[in-house]
Design an enzyme around this catalytic site. Sequence first.
Site, PDB file in Angstrom:
ATOM      1  N   HIS A   1       0.860  -1.195   0.000  1.00  9.82           N
ATOM      2  CA  HIS A   1       0.000   0.000   0.000  1.00  9.82           C
ATOM      3  C   HIS A   1       0.888   1.234   0.000  1.00  9.82           C
ATOM      4  CE1 HIS A   1      -2.796   3.095   1.042  1.00  9.82           C
ATOM      5  NE2 HIS A   1      -2.412   3.178   2.306  1.00  9.82           N
TER       6      HIS A   1
ATOM      7  N   HIS B   1       0.848   5.789  -0.970  1.00  9.20           N
ATOM      8  CA  HIS B   1       0.033   6.977  -1.196  1.00  9.20           C
ATOM      9  C   HIS B   1       0.519   7.650  -2.484  1.00  9.20           C
ATOM     10  CE1 HIS B   1      -1.129   7.432   3.357  1.00  9.20           C
ATOM     11  NE2 HIS B   1      -1.234   6.191   2.919  1.00  9.20           N
TER      12      HIS B   1
ATOM     13  N   TYR C   1      -0.124  -3.737 -20.875  1.00 11.17           N
ATOM     14  CA  TYR C   1       0.443  -4.189 -19.609  1.00 11.17           C
ATOM     15  C   TYR C   1      -0.431  -3.829 -18.420  1.00 11.17           C
ATOM     16  CZ  TYR C   1       4.648  -6.465 -21.154  1.00 11.17           C
ATOM     17  OH  TYR C   1       5.506  -7.374 -21.700  1.00 11.17           O
TER      18      TYR C   1
END
Length: 212
Positions: free
Chosen positions: A93, A95, A120
């Site tokens: 994860h 930002h 892709y």
Amino acid sequence: MSREAQLREEICRTGASLYQRGYTVGTAGNISARLDDGWLITPTDACLGGLDPAQIAKVDAAGNWVAGDKPSKTLALHRMVYDHHPDMHGVVHTHSTYLVNLTIKGVWSPDDVLPPITPYYVMKVGHIPLIPYRRPGDPWVAEQVKQLAGKVRGVLLERLGPVVWESSVSKAAYALEELEETAKLWELAGGRIAPLDEAALQELRQTFNVRW
């Protein structure tokens, strides 16, 4: 070197690479990996650019913190991925700038935050739905991921960025990079890129066995 030690090193190496190239800043973002007896996850408020293998948090199969620094506040979300995606062994994860910006300006659609503009993107990422904003660590987000079990490789959290899962930490990071690059292309083109047509998508499905 034990498998756990190798995974600790992989988490640190991946975190440093993402941080150095601007996929995350400050103490934003987290990375986890599946173990036979639980999970490893980056500590809460840790900078991905300066992780120490010994400080990576270890959580047992029951969710108890057993070693390392305090686990990231997004632990529940990572656990939900592993509980409902048995073949997934890494979650990343960040930002990332272009993806967070996309959620602020407006995604392509709630079920597909970006159109299939490159092969892709279709092959390595696939459908990525938007999860409406909730505070970091809100258990409601984990419940939304539960409902998507087995259907997608990741989600985009409104104002918080992408969460991507794959068969390893490195592969999750590669898919996240492809996702962010596609958002960058979309932004630079002002959202004026025509998606691949159905014939092109069908060829990718048949040739590479992709789901789109």
